[in-house]
Design a protein around this motif. Structure first.
Motif, PDB file in Angstrom:
ATOM      1  N   ALA A 106       0.830  -1.175  -0.066  1.00  0.00           N
ATOM      2  CA  ALA A 106      -0.041  -0.011  -0.035  1.00  0.00           C
ATOM      3  C   ALA A 106       0.961   1.336   0.019  1.00  0.00           C
ATOM      4  O   ALA A 106       0.615   2.313  -0.693  1.00  0.00           O
ATOM      5  CB  ALA A 106      -0.934   0.043   1.185  1.00  0.00           C
ATOM      6  N   TYR A 107       1.812   1.070   0.567  1.00  0.00           N
ATOM      7  CA  TYR A 107       2.886   2.463   0.920  1.00  0.00           C
ATOM      8  C   TYR A 107       3.499   2.475  -0.274  1.00  0.00           C
ATOM      9  O   TYR A 107       3.555   3.691  -1.084  1.00  0.00           O
ATOM     10  CB  TYR A 107       3.709   2.099   1.918  1.00  0.00           C
ATOM     11  CG  TYR A 107       4.856   3.312   1.795  1.00  0.00           C
ATOM     12  CD1 TYR A 107       4.558   4.620   2.604  1.00  0.00           C
ATOM     13  CD2 TYR A 107       6.223   2.997   1.638  1.00  0.00           C
ATOM     14  CE1 TYR A 107       5.365   5.531   2.458  1.00  0.00           C
ATOM     15  CE2 TYR A 107       7.214   4.050   1.833  1.00  0.00           C
ATOM     16  CZ  TYR A 107       6.890   5.382   2.177  1.00  0.00           C
ATOM     17  OH  TYR A 107       7.697   6.223   2.256  1.00  0.00           O
ATOM     18  N   ASP A 108       4.073   1.411  -1.324  1.00  0.00           N
ATOM     19  CA  ASP A 108       4.640   1.383  -2.338  1.00  0.00           C
ATOM     20  C   ASP A 108       3.463   2.064  -3.476  1.00  0.00           C
ATOM     21  O   ASP A 108       4.002   3.022  -4.317  1.00  0.00           O
ATOM     22  CB  ASP A 108       4.968  -0.016  -2.760  1.00  0.00           C
ATOM     23  CG  ASP A 108       5.588  -0.069  -4.290  1.00  0.00           C
ATOM     24  OD1 ASP A 108       6.554   0.511  -4.515  1.00  0.00           O
ATOM     25  OD2 ASP A 108       4.714  -0.428  -5.122  1.00  0.00           O
ATOM     26  N   ARG A 109       2.271   1.834  -3.337  1.00  0.00           N
ATOM     27  CA  ARG A 109       1.385   2.240  -4.516  1.00  0.00           C
ATOM     28  C   ARG A 109       1.039   3.666  -3.942  1.00  0.00           C
ATOM     29  O   ARG A 109       1.087   4.352  -5.109  1.00  0.00           O
ATOM     30  CB  ARG A 109       0.031   1.642  -4.250  1.00  0.00           C
ATOM     31  CG  ARG A 109       0.262   0.244  -4.881  1.00  0.00           C
ATOM     32  CD  ARG A 109       0.454  -0.164  -6.223  1.00  0.00           C
ATOM     33  NE  ARG A 109       1.978  -0.008  -6.385  1.00  0.00           N
ATOM     34  CZ  ARG A 109       2.564   0.564  -7.419  1.00  0.00           C
ATOM     35  NH1 ARG A 109       1.975   1.061  -8.500  1.00  0.00           N
ATOM     36  NH2 ARG A 109       3.882   0.666  -7.752  1.00  0.00           N
ATOM     37  N   TYR A 110       0.984   4.160  -2.955  1.00  0.00           N
ATOM     38  CA  TYR A 110       0.873   5.521  -2.677  1.00  0.00           C
ATOM     39  C   TYR A 110       2.043   6.626  -3.074  1.00  0.00           C
ATOM     40  O   TYR A 110       1.710   7.467  -3.442  1.00  0.00           O
ATOM     41  CB  TYR A 110       0.794   5.713  -0.998  1.00  0.00           C
ATOM     42  CG  TYR A 110       0.852   7.261  -0.681  1.00  0.00           C
ATOM     43  CD1 TYR A 110      -0.374   7.838  -0.656  1.00  0.00           C
ATOM     44  CD2 TYR A 110       1.929   7.693  -0.020  1.00  0.00           C
ATOM     45  CE1 TYR A 110      -0.324   9.371  -0.341  1.00  0.00           C
ATOM     46  CE2 TYR A 110       2.043   9.142   0.378  1.00  0.00           C
ATOM     47  CZ  TYR A 110       0.865   9.803   0.134  1.00  0.00           C
ATOM     48  OH  TYR A 110       0.928  11.164   0.510  1.00  0.00           O
ATOM     49  N   VAL A 111       3.288   5.974  -2.881  1.00  0.00           N
ATOM     50  CA  VAL A 111       4.436   6.822  -3.314  1.00  0.00           C
ATOM     51  C   VAL A 111       4.451   6.977  -4.921  1.00  0.00           C
ATOM     52  O   VAL A 111       4.608   7.925  -5.522  1.00  0.00           O
ATOM     53  CB  VAL A 111       5.628   6.083  -2.924  1.00  0.00           C
ATOM     54  CG1 VAL A 111       7.096   6.983  -3.247  1.00  0.00           C
ATOM     55  CG2 VAL A 111       5.937   6.317  -1.194  1.00  0.00           C
ATOM     56  N   PRO A 134       5.062  10.509  -8.043  1.00  0.00           N
ATOM     57  CA  PRO A 134       6.024   9.880  -8.955  1.00  0.00           C
ATOM     58  C   PRO A 134       7.413  10.288  -9.004  1.00  0.00           C
ATOM     59  O   PRO A 134       8.046   9.313  -9.337  1.00  0.00           O
ATOM     60  CB  PRO A 134       4.884   9.978 -10.096  1.00  0.00           C
ATOM     61  CG  PRO A 134       4.016  11.247  -9.654  1.00  0.00           C
ATOM     62  CD  PRO A 134       3.957  11.118  -8.497  1.00  0.00           C
ATOM     63  N   LEU A 135       7.544  11.618  -8.799  1.00  0.00           N
ATOM     64  CA  LEU A 135       8.911  12.071  -9.148  1.00  0.00           C
ATOM     65  C   LEU A 135       9.917  11.612  -8.110  1.00  0.00           C
ATOM     66  O   LEU A 135      11.157  11.476  -8.557  1.00  0.00           O
ATOM     67  CB  LEU A 135       8.716  13.568  -9.541  1.00  0.00           C
ATOM     68  CG  LEU A 135       7.871  14.139 -10.410  1.00  0.00           C
ATOM     69  CD1 LEU A 135       8.082  15.566 -10.546  1.00  0.00           C
ATOM     70  CD2 LEU A 135       8.544  13.420 -11.662  1.00  0.00           C
ATOM     71  N   MET A 162      11.781   4.636  -2.845  1.00  0.00           N
ATOM     72  CA  MET A 162      11.426   3.342  -2.887  1.00  0.00           C
ATOM     73  C   MET A 162      12.590   2.614  -3.474  1.00  0.00           C
ATOM     74  O   MET A 162      12.642   1.901  -4.503  1.00  0.00           O
ATOM     75  CB  MET A 162      10.109   2.877  -3.512  1.00  0.00           C
ATOM     76  CG  MET A 162       8.858   3.075  -2.873  1.00  0.00           C
ATOM     77  SD  MET A 162       8.554   2.471  -1.141  1.00  0.00           S
ATOM     78  CE  MET A 162       8.863   0.663  -1.687  1.00  0.00           C
ATOM     79  N   GLY A 163      13.908   2.945  -2.834  1.00  0.00           N
ATOM     80  CA  GLY A 163      15.143   2.394  -3.423  1.00  0.00           C
ATOM     81  C   GLY A 163      15.317   0.611  -2.853  1.00  0.00           C
ATOM     82  O   GLY A 163      14.387   0.297  -1.954  1.00  0.00           O
ATOM     83  N   ILE A 191      -4.723   8.106 -14.945  1.00  0.00           N
ATOM     84  CA  ILE A 191      -4.108   7.750 -13.708  1.00  0.00           C
ATOM     85  C   ILE A 191      -5.289   7.222 -12.602  1.00  0.00           C
ATOM     86  O   ILE A 191      -4.892   6.286 -11.906  1.00  0.00           O
ATOM     87  CB  ILE A 191      -3.698   9.179 -13.011  1.00  0.00           C
ATOM     88  CG1 ILE A 191      -2.689   9.658 -14.068  1.00  0.00           C
ATOM     89  CG2 ILE A 191      -3.052   9.142 -11.537  1.00  0.00           C
ATOM     90  CD1 ILE A 191      -2.163  11.187 -13.375  1.00  0.00           C
ATOM     91  N   ARG A 192      -6.402   7.582 -12.769  1.00  0.00           N
ATOM     92  CA  ARG A 192      -7.634   7.012 -12.100  1.00  0.00           C
ATOM     93  C   ARG A 192      -7.483   5.337 -12.274  1.00  0.00           C
ATOM     94  O   ARG A 192      -7.814   4.518 -11.572  1.00  0.00           O
ATOM     95  CB  ARG A 192      -8.801   7.698 -12.246  1.00  0.00           C
ATOM     96  CG  ARG A 192      -9.109   8.910 -11.558  1.00  0.00           C
ATOM     97  CD  ARG A 192     -10.498   9.328 -11.546  1.00  0.00           C
ATOM     98  NE  ARG A 192     -11.050   9.464 -12.770  1.00  0.00           N
ATOM     99  CZ  ARG A 192     -11.427  10.552 -13.509  1.00  0.00           C
ATOM    100  NH1 ARG A 192     -10.572  11.836 -13.206  1.00  0.00           N
ATOM    101  NH2 ARG A 192     -11.831  10.486 -14.688  1.00  0.00           N
ATOM    102  N   GLN A 193      -7.399   5.134 -13.742  1.00  0.00           N
ATOM    103  CA  GLN A 193      -7.445   3.744 -14.215  1.00  0.00           C
ATOM    104  C   GLN A 193      -6.167   2.738 -13.649  1.00  0.00           C
ATOM    105  O   GLN A 193      -6.307   1.861 -12.948  1.00  0.00           O
ATOM    106  CB  GLN A 193      -7.435   3.596 -15.783  1.00  0.00           C
ATOM    107  CG  GLN A 193      -7.625   2.267 -16.256  1.00  0.00           C
ATOM    108  CD  GLN A 193      -7.784   2.278 -17.751  1.00  0.00           C
ATOM    109  OE1 GLN A 193      -7.817   3.097 -18.474  1.00  0.00           O
ATOM    110  NE2 GLN A 193      -7.815   0.860 -18.275  1.00  0.00           N
ATOM    111  N   LYS A 194      -5.226   3.546 -13.775  1.00  0.00           N
ATOM    112  CA  LYS A 194      -4.075   2.837 -13.151  1.00  0.00           C
ATOM    113  C   LYS A 194      -4.087   2.519 -11.635  1.00  0.00           C
ATOM    114  O   LYS A 194      -3.663   1.776 -11.005  1.00  0.00           O
ATOM    115  CB  LYS A 194      -2.820   3.918 -13.349  1.00  0.00           C
ATOM    116  CG  LYS A 194      -1.316   3.214 -12.712  1.00  0.00           C
ATOM    117  CD  LYS A 194      -0.318   4.357 -12.946  1.00  0.00           C
ATOM    118  CE  LYS A 194       0.934   3.789 -12.382  1.00  0.00           C
ATOM    119  NZ  LYS A 194       2.057   4.564 -12.162  1.00  0.00           N
ATOM    120  N   ALA A 195      -4.508   3.604 -10.852  1.00  0.00           N
ATOM    121  CA  ALA A 195      -4.802   3.655  -9.504  1.00  0.00           C
ATOM    122  C   ALA A 195      -5.721   2.431  -9.175  1.00  0.00           C
ATOM    123  O   ALA A 195      -5.511   1.725  -8.299  1.00  0.00           O
ATOM    124  CB  ALA A 195      -5.165   4.749  -9.010  1.00  0.00           C
ATOM    125  N   ALA A 196      -6.852   2.383  -9.936  1.00  0.00           N
ATOM    126  CA  ALA A 196      -7.751   1.314  -9.808  1.00  0.00           C
ATOM    127  C   ALA A 196      -7.342  -0.386 -10.102  1.00  0.00           C
ATOM    128  O   ALA A 196      -7.461  -1.134  -9.462  1.00  0.00           O
ATOM    129  CB  ALA A 196      -9.064   1.469 -10.612  1.00  0.00           C
TER     130      ALA A 196
END
Length: 303
Positions: free
Chosen positions: A117-122, A127-128, A134-135, A228-233
């Motif tokens: 979940a944290y990875d998806r949030y970042v 994104p930049l 997330m190294g 972006i909404r589709q990617k998030a879903a």
């Protein structure tokens, strides 16, 4: 603790008509175990082989599959042996070890889902900064905590439980979980309180963190473009499906063991089996179908 006490045999009384359906049980359990091994190994191998899947999100999915393998291996081989045996028993020391493995790997699932979940949030909301945050070091730390922290907390309950003498030697379960505490001569207030602390720390807090993170993701992406909404879903929906199913099944474990709910033997057996079937088997299926890159590699593999 003397050797005689340590080798006390505990009867697993949760099986239903095991003499009548012995070989049917064995075939079903062995088939499920093979399916769990094959599906999770497929996901792990695809992620290891293909360089485009060497990203934190897929590494966490591979870790979740590995956790499912370890979780299932702690349960299924013993179940298969039990159903073909005349008596379904386990030694006191082996029961404690199975209890430790069962809850350590179950709790690790929640922490791994929190890391995802944290990875998806970042990834979606920052994104930049994603490559910096997330190294490799962050991924290693999160994976280490996901396996090390539950083991440290569960081992305390296991050691304390090993010091309690048993007055009952017949468990209502088919493997060693919280029902094991009901066999103690004296109910331990400390174990009850400590169990609630562990549940808050390893289940409730991670679940709240996951829900908070995904709410933030959906709020932020709502004001962005449709792509972006589709990617998030696409990336968040599988995690939420896995989380919802696992929370429901863990609630059963808590309700039956802690609140001592009076359920029929067959209902208890069915619900207990769902705990060790649903997540290890359907997690790789959900991720394999819902995650586009993994599904693409699966189609290449079999087609």
């Amino acid at each position: 603790m003397d050797a005689e006490f340590n080798q006390t045999l505990i009867t697993l009384g949760g099986f239903v008509d095991v003499d009548k359906y012995r070989y049917l049980y064995f075939v079903i359990l062995l088939t499920l175990y093979i399916l769990i091994l094959s599906t999770n190994c497929t996901i792990m191998c695809l992620i290891c082989i293909h360089r485009n899947l060497h990203e934190p999100m897929y590494i966490f999915i591979a870790a979740l599959s590995l956790n499912s393998l370890l979780f299932s291996t702690a349960i299924y081989p013993k179940l298969c042996i039990d159903v073909v045996s005349q008596k379904q028993t386990i030694s006191h020391s082996a029961c404690l070890f199975q209890y430790f493995l069962y809850y350590s790997f179950a709790a690790s699932d929640f922490l791994l889902l929190s890391a995802m979940a944290y990875d998806r949030y970042v990834s979606i909301c920052k994104p930049l900064q994603y490559p910096t945050i997330m190294g490799k070091r962050t991924v290693v730390v999160l994976l280490t905590l996901a396996w090390f922290l539950p083991a440290c907390e569960v081992v305390v309950a296991t050691v304390i439980s090993s010091q309690h003498k048993l007055c009952d030697f017949t468990s209502k379960g088919i493997f060693c979980n919280n029902t094991f505490f009901k066999l103690h001569c004296v109910k331990s207030a400390f174990l009850t309180v400590y169990g609630l602390f562990v549940m808050m720390n390893l289940v409730v807090v991670p679940v709240m963190f996951i829900l908070f993170t995904y709410i933030k993701i959906f709020v932020i992406t709502y004001h962005r473009c449709a792509e972006i909404r589709q990617k998030a879903a696409e990336t968040c929906l599988p995690h939420l499906m896995v989380l919802f199913s696992f929370v429901c099944l863990i609630l059963f474990d808590v309700i039956v063991a802690r609140l001592e709910s009076d359920l029929s033997k067959i209902v208890r057996l069915i619900l207990t089996l769902q705990i060790v079937v649903y997540n290890p088997l359907f997690n790789p299926i959900i991720y394999g179908v819902k995650m586009k890159e993994i599904w693409k590699q699966i189609k290449r593999l079999f087609c």
